[in-house]
Design a protein around this motif. Sequence first.
Motif, PDB file in Angstrom:
ATOM      1  N   ARG A 236       3.764 -16.262 -17.525  1.00 49.78           N
ATOM      2  CA  ARG A 236       3.616 -17.681 -17.590  1.00 49.78           C
ATOM      3  C   ARG A 236       3.339 -17.980 -19.557  1.00 49.78           C
ATOM      4  O   ARG A 236       3.910 -19.189 -19.671  1.00 49.78           O
ATOM      5  N   TYR A 239       6.597 -17.857 -21.598  1.00 53.71           N
ATOM      6  CA  TYR A 239       7.206 -18.346 -21.661  1.00 53.71           C
ATOM      7  C   TYR A 239       6.722 -19.849 -22.717  1.00 53.71           C
ATOM      8  O   TYR A 239       7.411 -20.594 -22.535  1.00 53.71           O
ATOM      9  N   GLU A 284       5.869 -17.204  -8.248  1.00 52.08           N
ATOM     10  CA  GLU A 284       5.541 -17.726  -9.174  1.00 52.08           C
ATOM     11  C   GLU A 284       5.331 -18.330 -10.359  1.00 52.08           C
ATOM     12  O   GLU A 284       5.150 -17.841 -10.997  1.00 52.08           O
ATOM     13  N   LEU A 285       7.139 -17.705 -10.960  1.00 50.17           N
ATOM     14  CA  LEU A 285       7.822 -18.224 -11.976  1.00 50.17           C
ATOM     15  C   LEU A 285       8.885 -18.750 -12.279  1.00 50.17           C
ATOM     16  O   LEU A 285      10.125 -18.374 -12.229  1.00 50.17           O
ATOM     17  N   ILE A 313       5.223 -22.435 -13.350  1.00 54.40           N
ATOM     18  CA  ILE A 313       5.073 -22.538 -14.852  1.00 54.40           C
ATOM     19  C   ILE A 313       3.876 -22.970 -16.017  1.00 54.40           C
ATOM     20  O   ILE A 313       2.837 -23.136 -16.368  1.00 54.40           O
ATOM     21  N   THR A 314       4.928 -24.275 -15.994  1.00 50.41           N
ATOM     22  CA  THR A 314       4.306 -24.919 -17.299  1.00 50.41           C
ATOM     23  C   THR A 314       2.716 -25.594 -16.901  1.00 50.41           C
ATOM     24  O   THR A 314       2.843 -25.936 -18.337  1.00 50.41           O
ATOM     25  N   GLU A 316       0.581 -24.203 -15.905  1.00 39.91           N
ATOM     26  CA  GLU A 316      -0.281 -23.202 -15.826  1.00 39.91           C
ATOM     27  C   GLU A 316      -0.506 -22.371 -17.159  1.00 39.91           C
ATOM     28  O   GLU A 316      -1.726 -20.706 -17.175  1.00 39.91           O
ATOM     29  N   SER A 320      -4.113 -18.929 -17.393  1.00 37.21           N
ATOM     30  CA  SER A 320      -3.010 -18.065 -17.638  1.00 37.21           C
ATOM     31  C   SER A 320      -3.531 -17.601 -18.672  1.00 37.21           C
ATOM     32  O   SER A 320      -4.702 -16.101 -18.349  1.00 37.21           O
TER      33      SER A 320
END
Length: 366
Positions: A236, A239, A284-285, A313-314, A316, A320
Amino acid sequence: MTNPTGALSEAGVSIWLDDLSRDRIESGSLRELIGSHSVVGVTTNPTIFAGAIGGGVGYGDRLASCASRGLSVDETIVELTTADVSDACDVFADVYASTGGLDGRVSIEVAPGLARDAAGTVAQARELWARVDRPNAMIKIPATVEGLEAITETIAAGISVNVTLIFSLERYRQVINAYLTGLERARAAGIDLSSIRSVASFFVSRLDTEIDARLEAVGTPEALALKGKAGIANARLAYEVFEQSFRSERARFLRSLGAHVQRPLWASTGVKDPALRDTLYVEELVAADVVNTMPEATLRAVADHGEVRGDTITTEFLESNQLLNAIDAQGIDYVEVTAKLEEEGLKKFEASWNELCETVKQALQS
């Protein structure tokens, strides 16, 4: 109702199969997965080809032909693997055309023994690109320090690259820089930037395997509560690096000239820990502009019972970052772990390559 793999595609995830063999091509199973499971690409590596050629199905006549022509072991491996990749590229030709070159990609990796040899990597990348001779091929180059130079030179030659074996965020930033530098050199050489594509393969489950073992060794409730989370958090944050890097003035300028972003690719997405959900590294991705390359078992698990919840993702990034900080607080050194995983990854591919060489050697002698 859209099935889970179709929902993934709609959410912006390109599904690539992490497997290839002559039997998969000739039986039609590869083509079938395009329609049934939204598969839009294929990745290969030395381990995959060792298993495919070692299994023997579909390679007998080709091996006999190589032997009759007196080809060496290395020449035979190049012949067999590039033929498989060329034919797989043809299977995905319609996907390549319909997506404007975004997908329909098939990757082939340079020999693992070249991972520390930039010049040798570039030379073999050129050879493989010429041998496959398909615009939808990608050449896989490991993200070693030496590989960074090779990535730049290969991109500068107008060759599409799948950068593999990325574990750390810092190395990922260097990979993006190598890609952008390659684009700049390609532009200076008069190459059409829109013809070049690249993905950056972040390995997910291997990070969990290594860090979870260290958390087990710590053994406290706080440490054990962090198990099975590092790989997703790391991806994450990768990303986030991707988004930030391709919003830069440098990247925006290249994109204005027709260049494309280098998409993040989630690799090593088969779950190793039976205590974890078998679709974890897919569900989760999820975000726009990513690739998830899955072994067949993971692909079929996702198709059967995957739960696609949209972007996971975005929202989190903060959590993370906090999670990786919590792991660091347990005395686990992120830099040391990712360096170890890179070295182990290279050794695994070298072992597979040696196995492949031995298999081909025996076949040529029989």
